[in-house]
Write an enzyme that holds these catalytic residues in place. Structure first.
Site, PDB file in Angstrom:
ATOM      1  N   ALA A 163       8.285  -2.279   1.572  1.00 32.09           N
ATOM      2  CA  ALA A 163       7.473  -1.893   0.414  1.00 32.09           C
ATOM      3  C   ALA A 163       6.393  -2.933   0.170  1.00 32.09           C
ATOM      4  O   ALA A 163       6.528  -4.096   0.560  1.00 32.09           O
ATOM      5  CB  ALA A 163       8.355  -1.743  -0.828  1.00 32.09           C
ATOM      6  N   ASP A 164       5.341  -2.495  -0.482  1.00 29.66           N
ATOM      7  CA  ASP A 164       4.288  -3.411  -0.902  1.00 29.66           C
ATOM      8  C   ASP A 164       3.751  -2.935  -2.244  1.00 29.66           C
ATOM      9  O   ASP A 164       3.440  -1.753  -2.412  1.00 29.66           O
ATOM     10  CB  ASP A 164       3.153  -3.460   0.115  1.00 29.66           C
ATOM     11  CG  ASP A 164       2.164  -4.570  -0.207  1.00 29.66           C
ATOM     12  OD1 ASP A 164       2.536  -5.747  -0.047  1.00 29.66           O
ATOM     13  OD2 ASP A 164       1.043  -4.268  -0.650  1.00 29.66           O
TER      14      ASP A 164
END
Length: 198
Positions: free
Chosen positions: A79-80
């Site tokens: 994830a970012d």
């Protein structure tokens, strides 16, 4: 670190969480998911001209690609999270002074929190994102400086944690997913995980 799943989640494969974020780890624990944290260094640069949503998904996908040849039956979760205000993308601050400057930009404004997520499972990539609107009240320099000094938020996009003091006293309202602002849109994630084998 390994966490055992509840009986409700036994149909979901074990997760390799590619994140050192304690907030993402805590969210997976609260979801009763079986996961292990495995970290790899990844260049988080991205091409010019991408929208905030495209940036978050692009970086999440790059993080997942680092595991392409090394996973078995597990699902890799990357994830970012980025913060965007007035068209400006705010990543993680480089110094405490940079963190103060970021929070001054956010003060009194509405900003977007965008989290891109990528699931790598059985050689297939599944990417998605979520967007939340966060309304900050006008905050004084003293409030901001005190928060940065106490919490040192250099590991957080936009220089703040919603669950920390600045979030508790500064955020007037949120439109969208709360957990997305924390760092992982758990509602969308769970929907994707339970459909992995369908």
């Amino acid at each position: 670190m390994n966490y055992e799943p509840s009986t409700m989640n036994q149909s979901i494969p074990k997760i390799i969480l590619a994140s050192k974020s304690p907030r993402r780890q805590e969210l997976l624990r609260l979801m009763d998911l079986d996961f292990e944290v495995v970290l790899k260094e990844v260049d988080e640069s991205y091409p010019d001209g991408l929208t905030p949503q495209e940036v978050a998904v692009y970086i999440a996908r790059k993080k997942a690609e680092a595991f392409d040849q090394t996973v078995g039956d597990e699902v890799v979760l990357t994830a970012d999270t980025i913060v965007c205000v007035d068209g400006l993308i705010l990543g993680k601050p480089e110094t405490p002074q940079h963190a103060i400057e970021m929070l001054q930009i956010l003060s009194g404004k509405v900003h977007l929190v965008v989290t891109g997520v990528c699931l790598l499972y059985k050689n297939k990539y599944n990417s998605f994102f979520d967007v939340s609107e966060v309304f900050f009240r006008q905050m004084s320099l003293e409030e901001i400086s005190s928060y940065v000094e106490q919490y040192n938020p250099l590991d957080k996009a936009g220089s703040y944690g919603i669950q920390e003091r600045i979030g508790l006293i500064g955020i007037e309202k949120i439109q969208g997913s709360y957990t997305n602002v924390v760092g992982l849109p758990t509602e969308k994630l769970y929907a994707q995980l339970i459909n992995l084998n369908k």
